[in-house]
Design a protein around this motif. Structure first.
Motif, mmCIF file in Angstrom:
data_model
loop_
_atom_site.group_PDB
_atom_site.id
_atom_site.type_symbol
_atom_site.label_atom_id
_atom_site.label_comp_id
_atom_site.label_asym_id
_atom_site.label_seq_id
_atom_site.Cartn_x
_atom_site.Cartn_y
_atom_site.Cartn_z
ATOM 1 N N ALA A 71 0.836 -1.199 0.000
ATOM 2 C CA ALA A 71 0.000 0.000 0.000
ATOM 3 C C ALA A 71 0.870 1.249 0.000
ATOM 4 C CB ALA A 71 -0.926 -0.006 1.214
ATOM 5 N N LEU A 72 1.920 1.237 0.801
ATOM 6 C CA LEU A 72 2.824 2.393 0.845
ATOM 7 C C LEU A 72 3.523 2.584 -0.493
ATOM 8 C CD1 LEU A 72 4.164 4.636 2.485
ATOM 9 C CD2 LEU A 72 5.866 2.963 3.255
ATOM 10 N N MET A 75 1.169 4.385 -2.766
ATOM 11 C CA MET A 75 1.068 5.807 -2.441
ATOM 12 C C MET A 75 2.291 6.575 -2.952
ATOM 13 S SD MET A 75 -0.402 5.600 1.446
ATOM 14 C CE MET A 75 -1.964 4.779 1.815
ATOM 15 N N THR A 79 0.510 7.943 -6.253
ATOM 16 C CA THR A 79 0.030 9.258 -5.807
ATOM 17 C C THR A 79 1.129 10.311 -5.898
ATOM 18 O OG1 THR A 79 -1.462 8.132 -4.262
ATOM 19 C CG2 THR A 79 -1.155 10.490 -3.966
ATOM 20 N N CYS A 164 10.320 8.251 -7.165
ATOM 21 C CA CYS A 164 9.116 7.628 -6.601
ATOM 22 C C CYS A 164 8.702 6.395 -7.391
ATOM 23 C CB CYS A 164 7.973 8.635 -6.563
ATOM 24 S SG CYS A 164 8.160 9.924 -5.308
ATOM 25 N N ARG A 190 -1.844 -1.835 -4.525
ATOM 26 C CA ARG A 190 -1.074 -0.636 -4.860
ATOM 27 C C ARG A 190 -1.969 0.446 -5.468
ATOM 28 N NH1 ARG A 190 3.355 -0.525 -8.422
ATOM 29 N NH2 ARG A 190 4.234 1.111 -7.088
ATOM 30 N N ALA A 193 -4.636 1.783 -2.843
ATOM 31 C CA ALA A 193 -4.033 2.659 -1.829
ATOM 32 C C ALA A 193 -3.665 4.008 -2.421
ATOM 33 C CB ALA A 193 -2.797 1.983 -1.232
ATOM 34 N N GLY A 194 -3.065 3.991 -3.613
ATOM 35 C CA GLY A 194 -2.707 5.254 -4.257
ATOM 36 C C GLY A 194 -3.929 6.072 -4.612
ATOM 37 N N SER A 195 -5.001 5.421 -5.042
ATOM 38 C CA SER A 195 -6.225 6.134 -5.431
ATOM 39 C C SER A 195 -6.939 6.716 -4.217
ATOM 40 C CB SER A 195 -7.166 5.189 -6.187
ATOM 41 O OG SER A 195 -6.550 4.704 -7.359
ATOM 42 N N LEU A 197 -5.560 7.720 -1.372
ATOM 43 C CA LEU A 197 -4.818 8.910 -0.952
ATOM 44 C C LEU A 197 -5.059 10.063 -1.914
ATOM 45 C CD1 LEU A 197 -2.825 10.324 0.892
ATOM 46 C CD2 LEU A 197 -0.951 9.293 -0.420
ATOM 47 N N LEU A 198 -5.106 9.755 -3.207
ATOM 48 C CA LEU A 198 -5.356 10.794 -4.205
ATOM 49 C C LEU A 198 -6.751 11.387 -4.039
ATOM 50 C CD1 LEU A 198 -4.217 12.232 -6.712
ATOM 51 C CD2 LEU A 198 -5.224 10.415 -8.103
#
Length: 294
Positions: A71-72, A75, A79, A164, A190, A193-195, A197-198
């Motif tokens: 998940a990190l 992000m 993200t 990144c 992945r 988690a990125g979505s 946070l976005l």
């Protein structure tokens, strides 16, 4: 070369081809949305698709440190990395921003060697360098005429995007090498988690942001956008994770960077002129890819 390595390399090349197709489709739909909105839309649509495929083909998810690390990595790579890339595009223009993206393959290879003790062999280094040389011959063919002047902030954002992307890929690679997680599960974690946070960033940065996106979606022909999301996000990120499950992330990032080469046959189908330099660069890259398959 073992079958797993061949599978990993073919997965990365197929993902690059899908990204090339998606770039054309995204270009058609991109005029209607900001970069962050487009990034959020593709994540919101592709994440449920990946979740469905994960339920069908993946193993049941068990919460562990590996899942949190995945998940990190999403992000960081999706993200933060994509946001830095969008900022670089604005400050440097597409030509210079695209060149800075090619820092990602050597960075990913270096990080994998430094932190995971997973280095490239001599022949793999030669193949990767030849492949990147061919791609650079293609993408640097024409000097930009009306590009923004170079700025320190733009260069920093471009370098940040490459760092990144490489960091997120290496983090995902480390999890896939040590935990019993299917690539489809890793792709979903992945991207989701990125979505998420976005979505938080977009929602907090602008009032009624989601209502504006919904209104805009109703005014466009959704077919190009849905096609781009299906090929360029849903399938491509799945193939990306499948690739790093079997080969070094530096090689994966190198093969993913060949996406511009797949625009050449697309241009031929559209009866557009192809220069000798582009064809030569493509042949050089094909030679590098052939070395990687030895």
């Amino acid at each position: 070369m073992d079958l797993a390595s061949v599978l990993g390399q073919l997965a990365a090349l197929t993902a690059a081809a899908f990204w090339a197709v998606a770039s054309i489709l995204y270009h058609r739909a991109g005029a209607h949305f900001s970069a962050l909105q487009m990034n959020l839309i593709k994540g919101a649509i592709a994440s449920p698709l990946l979740l469905g495929m994960s339920a069908l083909f993946g193993t049941p998810l068990v919460f562990s440190a590996g899942l949190w690390l995945l998940a990190l990595s999403g992000m960081i790579g999706i993200t933060v990395g994509d946001s830095c890339h969008f900022a670089a595009l604005r400050r440097l223009g597409p030509w210079h921003a695209m060149l800075l993206e090619y820092l990602a393959p050597p960075l990913a290879a270096f990080m994998a060697w430094l932190f995971l003790n997973d280095g490239l062999s001599g022949i793999e280094i030669i193949g990767a360098l030849v492949t990147l040389l061919g791609v650079l011959l293609v993408v640097t063919e024409r000097a930009p005429n009306q590009q923004p002047s170079l700025s320190i902030s733009g260069i920093l954002f471009g370098c940040g995007a490459a760092i990144c992307q490489a960091t997120g890929l290496v983090m995902a690679f480390s999890v896939l090498q040590t935990d019993a997680i299917e690539p489809i599960n890793a792709a979903f974690i992945r991207l989701a988690a990125g979505s998420i946070l976005l979505a938080l960033i977009v929602g907090l940065s602008q009032r009624h942001a989601f209502q504006a996106i919904f209104r805009q979606c109703r005014t466009i022909n959704p077919t190009p956008l849905l096609g781009a999301i299906f090929f360029g996000t849903f399938l491509a990120i799945w193939l990306q994770q499948l690739s790093i499950a079997h080969i070094n992330p530096g090689l994966t990032q190198t093969l993913l960077s060949t996406a511009p080469l797949f625009l050449i046959p697309i241009s031929l189908l559209k009866k557009q002129k192809i220069t000798l330099r582009s064809l030569f660069g493509a042949l050089v890259s094909l030679g590098g890819i052939a070395i990687l398959f030895l």
